[in-house]
Design a protein around this motif. Sequence first.
Motif, mmCIF file in Angstrom:
data_model
loop_
_atom_site.group_PDB
_atom_site.id
_atom_site.type_symbol
_atom_site.label_atom_id
_atom_site.label_comp_id
_atom_site.label_asym_id
_atom_site.label_seq_id
_atom_site.Cartn_x
_atom_site.Cartn_y
_atom_site.Cartn_z
ATOM 1 N N ASN A 6 0.850 -1.195 0.000
ATOM 2 C CA ASN A 6 0.000 0.000 0.000
ATOM 3 C C ASN A 6 0.883 1.242 0.000
ATOM 4 O OD1 ASN A 6 0.753 0.576 2.774
ATOM 5 N ND2 ASN A 6 -0.627 -1.092 3.348
ATOM 6 N N ASN A 7 0.279 2.390 -0.108
ATOM 7 C CA ASN A 7 1.053 3.627 -0.197
ATOM 8 C C ASN A 7 1.778 3.971 1.103
ATOM 9 O OD1 ASN A 7 0.485 3.976 -2.852
ATOM 10 N ND2 ASN A 7 -0.651 5.864 -2.621
ATOM 11 N N LEU A 8 1.244 3.553 2.240
ATOM 12 C CA LEU A 8 1.947 3.813 3.494
ATOM 13 C C LEU A 8 3.297 3.104 3.480
ATOM 14 C CD1 LEU A 8 2.125 4.996 6.294
ATOM 15 C CD2 LEU A 8 0.763 3.068 7.136
ATOM 16 N N MET A 9 3.294 1.841 3.092
ATOM 17 C CA MET A 9 4.548 1.091 2.994
ATOM 18 C C MET A 9 5.448 1.696 1.917
ATOM 19 S SD MET A 9 5.164 -2.953 2.137
ATOM 20 C CE MET A 9 4.257 -3.538 3.541
ATOM 21 N N TYR A 10 4.851 2.069 0.785
ATOM 22 C CA TYR A 10 5.616 2.659 -0.311
ATOM 23 C C TYR A 10 6.309 3.956 0.125
ATOM 24 C CZ TYR A 10 6.544 5.039 -4.723
ATOM 25 O OH TYR A 10 7.161 5.720 -5.745
ATOM 26 N N LEU A 11 5.570 4.833 0.784
ATOM 27 C CA LEU A 11 6.161 6.102 1.234
ATOM 28 C C LEU A 11 7.290 5.872 2.225
ATOM 29 C CD1 LEU A 11 2.945 8.265 1.619
ATOM 30 C CD2 LEU A 11 4.749 8.586 -0.069
ATOM 31 N N GLY A 49 -1.946 12.349 10.927
ATOM 32 C CA GLY A 49 -1.277 13.648 10.826
ATOM 33 C C GLY A 49 0.207 13.547 11.131
ATOM 34 N N ARG A 50 0.548 12.752 12.125
ATOM 35 C CA ARG A 50 1.968 12.572 12.483
ATOM 36 C C ARG A 50 2.710 11.820 11.383
ATOM 37 N NH1 ARG A 50 1.611 9.984 18.226
ATOM 38 N NH2 ARG A 50 3.881 10.006 18.077
ATOM 39 N N LEU A 55 6.572 11.098 6.982
ATOM 40 C CA LEU A 55 6.795 10.563 5.638
ATOM 41 C C LEU A 55 6.749 11.629 4.557
ATOM 42 C CD1 LEU A 55 4.713 7.285 5.981
ATOM 43 C CD2 LEU A 55 7.191 7.575 6.207
ATOM 44 N N GLN A 56 6.541 12.883 4.960
ATOM 45 C CA GLN A 56 6.505 14.017 4.049
ATOM 46 C C GLN A 56 5.506 13.808 2.917
ATOM 47 O OE1 GLN A 56 10.664 14.346 3.042
ATOM 48 N NE2 GLN A 56 11.137 15.435 4.932
ATOM 49 N N ALA A 57 4.325 13.326 3.291
ATOM 50 C CA ALA A 57 3.244 13.123 2.315
ATOM 51 C C ALA A 57 2.528 14.450 2.098
ATOM 52 C CB ALA A 57 2.272 12.064 2.836
ATOM 53 N N ASP A 58 1.993 14.627 0.909
ATOM 54 C CA ASP A 58 1.250 15.857 0.609
ATOM 55 C C ASP A 58 -0.067 15.898 1.374
ATOM 56 O OD1 ASP A 58 3.205 16.848 -1.117
ATOM 57 O OD2 ASP A 58 2.334 15.785 -2.829
ATOM 58 N N LEU A 64 -3.302 6.345 2.393
ATOM 59 C CA LEU A 64 -4.452 5.487 2.622
ATOM 60 C C LEU A 64 -4.838 4.717 1.353
ATOM 61 C CD1 LEU A 64 -6.672 7.763 4.848
ATOM 62 C CD2 LEU A 64 -5.151 5.904 5.561
ATOM 63 N N LYS A 65 -4.319 5.124 0.208
ATOM 64 C CA LYS A 65 -4.612 4.459 -1.053
ATOM 65 C C LYS A 65 -3.748 3.211 -1.222
ATOM 66 C CE LYS A 65 -4.293 8.819 -2.991
ATOM 67 N NZ LYS A 65 -3.757 9.638 -4.039
ATOM 68 N N HIS A 66 -4.211 2.288 -2.049
ATOM 69 C CA HIS A 66 -3.415 1.113 -2.395
ATOM 70 C C HIS A 66 -2.475 1.466 -3.539
ATOM 71 C CE1 HIS A 66 -5.190 -1.882 0.180
ATOM 72 N NE2 HIS A 66 -6.377 -1.358 -0.079
#
Length: 68
Positions: A6-11, A49-50, A55-58, A64-66
């Motif tokens: 998922n994107n959390l792991m990717y980031l 939020g943390r 992870l410096q996400a926008d 949360l996306k796959h």
Amino acid sequence: MRKPDNNLMYLRMMKFMSQKEVAEQLEISQAYYSKLEKNPSKISLGMAGRLKVILQADTIDDFLKHVV
């Protein structure tokens, strides 16, 4: 390197961070972070939020996306 689920792991992987490093910054256990990473829909708004900052996400939606 395995394909992220998922994107959390990717980031996290794009920041060259281990689960342990992210967990330490969040002040939680690596085991608990691993559970969150496996099921990002269970992440609280405060934790999201943390993570966004670490992870410096926008946006919070970014992790949360796959992964496509």
